[in-house]
Every structure is written in C-alpha cells, then in structure tokens.
Design an enzyme around this catalytic site. Sequence first.
Site, PDB file in Angstrom:
ATOM      1  N   ARG A 193       0.823  -1.209   0.000  1.00 30.30           N
ATOM      2  CA  ARG A 193       0.000   0.000   0.000  1.00 30.30           C
ATOM      3  C   ARG A 193       0.860   1.262   0.000  1.00 30.30           C
ATOM      4  O   ARG A 193       0.497   2.284  -0.551  1.00 30.30           O
ATOM      5  CB  ARG A 193      -0.889   0.009   1.235  1.00 30.30           C
ATOM      6  CG  ARG A 193      -2.287  -0.480   0.935  1.00 30.30           C
ATOM      7  CD  ARG A 193      -3.145  -0.303   2.129  1.00 30.30           C
ATOM      8  NE  ARG A 193      -2.334  -0.450   3.356  1.00 30.30           N
ATOM      9  CZ  ARG A 193      -2.813  -0.438   4.574  1.00 30.30           C
ATOM     10  NH1 ARG A 193      -4.083  -0.273   4.764  1.00 30.30           N
ATOM     11  NH2 ARG A 193      -2.042  -0.599   5.629  1.00 30.30           N
ATOM     12  N   ASP A 208      -3.681  -0.743  -4.139  1.00 34.88           N
ATOM     13  CA  ASP A 208      -4.655  -1.179  -3.138  1.00 34.88           C
ATOM     14  C   ASP A 208      -4.950  -2.663  -3.368  1.00 34.88           C
ATOM     15  O   ASP A 208      -5.549  -3.031  -4.394  1.00 34.88           O
ATOM     16  CB  ASP A 208      -5.913  -0.311  -3.314  1.00 34.88           C
ATOM     17  CG  ASP A 208      -6.984  -0.715  -2.323  1.00 34.88           C
ATOM     18  OD1 ASP A 208      -6.792  -1.732  -1.626  1.00 34.88           O
ATOM     19  OD2 ASP A 208      -8.007  -0.001  -2.260  1.00 34.88           O
ATOM     20  N   LYS A 213       2.101 -17.354   9.794  1.00 32.58           N
ATOM     21  CA  LYS A 213       1.274 -17.514  10.977  1.00 32.58           C
ATOM     22  C   LYS A 213       0.862 -16.128  11.469  1.00 32.58           C
ATOM     23  O   LYS A 213       1.520 -15.165  11.071  1.00 32.58           O
ATOM     24  CB  LYS A 213       2.005 -18.307  12.052  1.00 32.58           C
ATOM     25  CG  LYS A 213       3.215 -17.576  12.653  1.00 32.58           C
ATOM     26  CD  LYS A 213       3.689 -18.242  13.889  1.00 32.58           C
ATOM     27  CE  LYS A 213       3.063 -17.700  15.131  1.00 32.58           C
ATOM     28  NZ  LYS A 213       3.565 -16.400  15.581  1.00 32.58           N
ATOM     29  N   ASP A 254       6.056 -21.852   9.549  1.00 35.23           N
ATOM     30  CA  ASP A 254       6.355 -21.722  10.968  1.00 35.23           C
ATOM     31  C   ASP A 254       7.872 -21.587  10.985  1.00 35.23           C
ATOM     32  O   ASP A 254       8.584 -22.571  10.764  1.00 35.23           O
ATOM     33  CB  ASP A 254       5.928 -22.973  11.735  1.00 35.23           C
ATOM     34  CG  ASP A 254       6.276 -22.862  13.207  1.00 35.23           C
ATOM     35  OD1 ASP A 254       7.314 -22.251  13.536  1.00 35.23           O
ATOM     36  OD2 ASP A 254       5.519 -23.383  14.041  1.00 35.23           O
ATOM     37  N   HIS A 255       8.373 -20.381  11.230  1.00 31.23           N
ATOM     38  CA  HIS A 255       9.808 -20.171  10.981  1.00 31.23           C
ATOM     39  C   HIS A 255      10.702 -21.017  11.892  1.00 31.23           C
ATOM     40  O   HIS A 255      11.861 -21.241  11.592  1.00 31.23           O
ATOM     41  CB  HIS A 255      10.178 -18.677  11.031  1.00 31.23           C
ATOM     42  CG  HIS A 255      10.278 -18.107  12.412  1.00 31.23           C
ATOM     43  ND1 HIS A 255       9.195 -17.723  13.130  1.00 31.23           N
ATOM     44  CD2 HIS A 255      11.346 -17.847  13.193  1.00 31.23           C
ATOM     45  CE1 HIS A 255       9.589 -17.257  14.303  1.00 31.23           C
ATOM     46  NE2 HIS A 255      10.902 -17.314  14.363  1.00 31.23           N
ATOM     47  N   LYS A 307      14.763 -23.301  11.473  1.00 23.02           N
ATOM     48  CA  LYS A 307      15.979 -23.112  12.282  1.00 23.02           C
ATOM     49  C   LYS A 307      16.826 -24.376  12.183  1.00 23.02           C
ATOM     50  O   LYS A 307      16.316 -25.494  12.313  1.00 23.02           O
ATOM     51  CB  LYS A 307      15.612 -22.823  13.743  1.00 23.02           C
ATOM     52  CG  LYS A 307      15.019 -21.423  13.947  1.00 23.02           C
ATOM     53  CD  LYS A 307      14.780 -21.155  15.413  1.00 23.02           C
ATOM     54  CE  LYS A 307      13.928 -19.923  15.627  1.00 23.02           C
ATOM     55  NZ  LYS A 307      14.637 -18.670  15.667  1.00 23.02           N
ATOM     56  N   GLU A 319      11.825 -15.431  25.889  1.00 19.11           N
ATOM     57  CA  GLU A 319      12.167 -14.198  25.169  1.00 19.11           C
ATOM     58  C   GLU A 319      12.442 -13.091  26.175  1.00 19.11           C
ATOM     59  O   GLU A 319      11.759 -12.984  27.197  1.00 19.11           O
ATOM     60  CB  GLU A 319      11.012 -13.782  24.270  1.00 19.11           C
ATOM     61  CG  GLU A 319      10.725 -14.764  23.177  1.00 19.11           C
ATOM     62  CD  GLU A 319       9.748 -14.169  22.183  1.00 19.11           C
ATOM     63  OE1 GLU A 319      10.205 -13.522  21.228  1.00 19.11           O
ATOM     64  OE2 GLU A 319       8.543 -14.342  22.388  1.00 19.11           O
ATOM     65  N   ASP A 379       0.288 -17.468  20.001  1.00 16.73           N
ATOM     66  CA  ASP A 379       1.422 -16.902  19.268  1.00 16.73           C
ATOM     67  C   ASP A 379       2.619 -17.857  19.220  1.00 16.73           C
ATOM     68  O   ASP A 379       3.339 -17.901  18.229  1.00 16.73           O
ATOM     69  CB  ASP A 379       1.834 -15.596  19.960  1.00 16.73           C
ATOM     70  CG  ASP A 379       2.936 -14.862  19.217  1.00 16.73           C
ATOM     71  OD1 ASP A 379       2.776 -14.659  17.998  1.00 16.73           O
ATOM     72  OD2 ASP A 379       3.953 -14.489  19.843  1.00 16.73           O
ATOM     73  N   HIS A 399       5.192 -22.866  17.259  1.00 17.83           N
ATOM     74  CA  HIS A 399       6.621 -23.158  17.428  1.00 17.83           C
ATOM     75  C   HIS A 399       6.891 -24.299  18.429  1.00 17.83           C
ATOM     76  O   HIS A 399       7.620 -25.240  18.134  1.00 17.83           O
ATOM     77  CB  HIS A 399       7.370 -21.915  17.903  1.00 17.83           C
ATOM     78  CG  HIS A 399       7.158 -20.714  17.027  1.00 17.83           C
ATOM     79  ND1 HIS A 399       6.924 -20.801  15.680  1.00 17.83           N
ATOM     80  CD2 HIS A 399       7.160 -19.382  17.303  1.00 17.83           C
ATOM     81  CE1 HIS A 399       6.783 -19.589  15.168  1.00 17.83           C
ATOM     82  NE2 HIS A 399       6.914 -18.712  16.135  1.00 17.83           N
ATOM     83  N   LYS A 458       7.319 -13.725  27.347  1.00 16.47           N
ATOM     84  CA  LYS A 458       8.056 -12.508  26.989  1.00 16.47           C
ATOM     85  C   LYS A 458       8.554 -11.860  28.271  1.00 16.47           C
ATOM     86  O   LYS A 458       8.025 -12.097  29.342  1.00 16.47           O
ATOM     87  CB  LYS A 458       7.143 -11.558  26.230  1.00 16.47           C
ATOM     88  CG  LYS A 458       6.745 -12.130  24.859  1.00 16.47           C
ATOM     89  CD  LYS A 458       6.309 -11.057  23.906  1.00 16.47           C
ATOM     90  CE  LYS A 458       5.850 -11.637  22.573  1.00 16.47           C
ATOM     91  NZ  LYS A 458       6.912 -12.073  21.684  1.00 16.47           N
TER      92      LYS A 458
HETATM   93  C1  BG6 Z   1       7.013 -15.120  16.280  1.00 12.33           C
HETATM   94  C2  BG6 Z   1       6.099 -14.571  17.344  1.00 12.33           C
HETATM   95  O1  BG6 Z   1       6.379 -16.135  15.565  1.00 12.33           O
HETATM   96  O2  BG6 Z   1       8.181 -15.634  16.893  1.00 12.33           O
HETATM   97  C3  BG6 Z   1       6.804 -13.500  18.155  1.00 12.33           C
HETATM   98  O3  BG6 Z   1       4.949 -14.015  16.725  1.00 12.33           O
HETATM   99  C4  BG6 Z   1       8.093 -14.037  18.718  1.00 12.33           C
HETATM  100  O4  BG6 Z   1       5.977 -13.025  19.204  1.00 12.33           O
HETATM  101  C5  BG6 Z   1       8.935 -14.670  17.614  1.00 12.33           C
HETATM  102  O5  BG6 Z   1       8.803 -12.960  19.295  1.00 12.33           O
HETATM  103  C6  BG6 Z   1      10.133 -15.370  18.191  1.00 12.33           C
HETATM  104  O6  BG6 Z   1      10.953 -15.809  17.148  1.00 12.33           O
HETATM  105  P1  BG6 Z   1      12.509 -16.039  17.370  1.00 12.33           P
HETATM  106  O7  BG6 Z   1      12.980 -16.642  16.102  1.00 12.33           O
HETATM  107  O8  BG6 Z   1      13.092 -14.708  17.666  1.00 12.33           O
HETATM  108  O9  BG6 Z   1      12.610 -16.964  18.543  1.00 12.33           O
END
Ligand code: BG6
Length: 518
Positions: A50, A93, A156, A185-186, A190, A224, A243, A248, A348
């Site tokens: 945007r 848009d 996600k 899902d990152h 890893k 975290e 979250d 994860h 967190k």
């Molecule tokens: C994300 C969450 O998927 O992963 C965040 O939405 C979180 O809230 C983050 O901080 C943590 O990722 P990493 O790779 O820094 O552990």
Amino acid sequence: MQINTHPRPTIFVIFGAAGDLAWRKLIPALYNLFIDGWLPEAFHVFGVGRTKMDLTAFRDHQREGVNRFSRRGKVDEQLWEKFAAHLAYDAGDLGTDEVYSEVKQKLLEMEEKWRARPNRAFYLALPPRMIEPIVKRLADAGLNQDRERDRIVVEKPFGRDFDSARELNCLLTGIFQESQIFRIDHYLGKETVQNILAFRFANTLFEPIWNRRYIDHIQITVAEQDGVGHRGGYYDHAGALRDMIQNHLMQILCLIAMEAPISFDFDDVRNKKVDVLHAIRAIPHEQVHHYAARGQYGAGWIEGEHVEGYRTELQVDPESSTETYAAVKLFVDNWRWQGVPFYLRTGKRLPARISEVSIQFRPVPHQTFPAAALMDWRPNRLLIAIQPEEGILLRFEVKHPGQTMRLSPVMMQFYYREAFKSAPPEAYETLLLDVIRGDTTLFMRADQTEAGWSVLTPILDVWETARSADFPNYQAGSWGPEEADILIARDGHNWILPTSLQCSEDMAVCRVVQEPKQ
Ligand code: BG6
C-alpha cells in the site's frame, strides 16, 4: 510436486513488501541466498504494497533492512547492486482487481523475457484478514492454475482457533492444492530444530533409550527477553498460547516425539508429526488449571534497565487479560511416551532469550555407589540448544579425580559455531529456498494446523471465559508466574534453568569438535 534441487526461474510476488516482515526477514534472507549462490539466474522479486514509494526508495529501504538484520551485517555494495537489480515494487490497493491484472501482466512479461515458465511464489506478508481477499483475487486472475509452479506462502498466525483454522484451510485448499500451499512456521527452518531429525534418525545411539523406559520428562522452553514491542495491536488479541505454543513449541514437540519416518519425503515426515498431535491426551475443561498456567508481565528490570509492564505497552488494552507467558503440560498417549510429561513454556520479558529442549533421563535403577559418593550425583540429561547458542549437550556422571569415590556430573558439548566454524543460515533462508524448490517438508500441512488447535481448545476456552484475576503476575526479568512453578512442582519437578545460564563451576566440560577428515 517435484523438488528442484537446481531451481528453475522463480518470481517471488511479495504482498506487503513495504512492511516489517519483508524488511527484517524476507529480503535479508533472499540477499543471503543470492550471495551463497542458491538462487537461479532468472530470479525476480516483485513487491506490492500500500505504501507509495518509487523503485529507488524501495531498494534503499530494503538495503537498510539488510544492513540491520542480515546475519552477514552490512551489505557488500557491489553484490547489493547486483541483487537489487532483481527487485521491483509497485504500490497499489490490494483490495482492487487492478493490482492483480498488473501483477499478471508483469509475470507474463518476465516469462517472455526469460522464455521460460517460472515458479511463481505469492508471499502473503500481511495480517491474516488479508488472506481471503488476496487468494480469491489470485484465483480470479488465474494465478493459481499451474499446480506444479504456482505457490502460495502464508504466515502464521494460521487462524485463531480450530474453527477459524479449518475455515482458512477450506478457503486455501479450494483454490490451491495442498502441495502448492506453504504455511510458514519459521521455527521449522531453524538449523537446530531441523537437526533434531538428524540427531534422532541418523544415529543409533539414542533411539533405544528414547522412550518412557528411560526418559523421565521433557521440557521445551522458548524464553524471550523482549516485550511485545510495536506488535501490541496483534499480540493483545493473540497471547502466548496462540502466538508461540500452538505453533513453534508444538512443532518442536512433534520432532522430539515422532516415530521415524519411512523416508524424508514431505508427507512421510508430516504424517509422523500429525500422529504425535493426534496422540496428545485431551485436556478436560475442568482440569485445565492442572495442565496449564498463564502469566502477564508487570514492570521490572532486565539487564539493569527498567522496562514497563505489558498493560502500558503500545496498542495494548490497559486492562488486558492477555497472557504473555504460558506453560502447558501434555501427554502423548502411545507406546513410546505413555506417562512421560512434556512441559512446554514460553514467555516474553523473561531474563534471557533462550530456546532449549531438555530431555531428562530417569535415575539409574539401583545406586551401586555409597551415599558419600553421590553428593553431586545427577541423572543424565540431554540438552538441545536452539538459540542463541546452537548445539547439543549431554550430562553424565564420572568419577571425580582423587583417592575417594565421588561422582561428578560433566557436560559433553557440541556447538555448531565451534564444530563447523560458520554461522548456520537463518530460518527464512532455508524456508524460502524450500519454497523455490517446491519442498513442503518444513511447512505445516492443513491437518497439522487443525490438530494443533484442537489440542489447545480446552485451554483457550477456559482462559477466554475466566479472566485471570491476578494479572500482572510476574515481574519483567523474572522466570514467569508462580503458577507455572506450581504446575511442574506438583509432579515433583522444577523448571530447568537454561544451560547457558547455569553455573558450571563444579561441572567439568568436555568439548566435542568435528572429527578431522580421513
Ligand atoms: C514469532 C512470534 O512467531 O516468533 C513473536 O509471533 C516471537 O511473538 C517470535 O517474538 C520469536 O521468534 P525467534 O525466532 O526470535 O525466537
């Protein structure tokens, strides 16, 4: 879908390309893949968003992102120039049809230029509410038609509960085939998370003891240090359970608990992971408090700095009852894991950023040594360090040197950075390369997302109906609420202090280095 190890021409269309995800993660990852020679020569990133900006401003903005967030640090100007030539951007848009005809036109032009039909990966780097309008318009424009080469990448959160995830899956699978859908899902990208598979299934050593006979319990911690930052608007409607735990931590649990797949074909691996989720014991609504604990941080101190409480963070409801900490106890009801608790916790504003899996083994069945020898005795423990340290550590007992028999725990340690002398790629590098290759192994399948939500539904229900009366209930900089300590203490355990924070004064350390090549 065929996996291309030598990827064919590829175009990434990033919707939301001026946003945070593209800036911090996607473009730095693509830049590193480019430097490492993983991208095909015919490669293009077409950003749509945007925000109005011209091509120079877009490229400059992305260069700044790479400078700040790439694992390699600042860009090499010459390489950057080469890479930036592959970047394009158009403002528009996303709710109008014109954008998609424009995208289609651009894609056809590239095809013409390359004289090849490229892979087309449509990346939705946008809030979930945008998924539906975009995928519908992609379908209207016929951009979902090539089952082999058209791909959609979805970030996600994948739904906010079982029903919404199912709805989303119906929408996506009505337009794309499952093999075209890449649900990210990152954590699965890893290196250390993937290494769980290598560790478990490329070694014979641990398999015989990887079960209820030898393992007492398992802890998965993703701690975290950061607070909610600028993501309060999203987070306040999500919370730690949605979250982090639903995706994860449950993914890590699956890799730890799954049976050996027949092969590393994507569906073989994912079938075994889904089996784990289906075997997780249902939590009765009336017992949720025995299986789950929640917390919210108040103001506190982290590394000597005063930090504010969650309720005063940006875009957070001042009376919010959203949890920023969640701990859950799960049982996997099958032959291998019957009776072994899996404790998952995340939060967190904890004292450190550390992710670890601790496999706690049972004590020996009979203590041969006299009581005096056992003063420092501890049962074996295997630690899989996910971040920031990446490695595997094994605690075992040895005889303390001297004339008396005294046992001492020692740690055998393997660290990636020491053994391989290089930093592993970032999760997004691995995942984007898999999108290009068409390999969905490290992505969540529809049934996996739904099975994950179904495990957590009772907790979500109870927490949503009963607001927590004592929030905030842990101070920023502490290890979370007392409720979580009680949850695990009831079973006679305690949360294991992450290894890198443990004082190893009385623990000798043997380093494991990579064996020299023969
Ligand atoms: C994300 C969450 O998927 O992963 C965040 O939405 C979180 O809230 C983050 O901080 C943590 O990722 P990493 O790779 O820094 O552990």
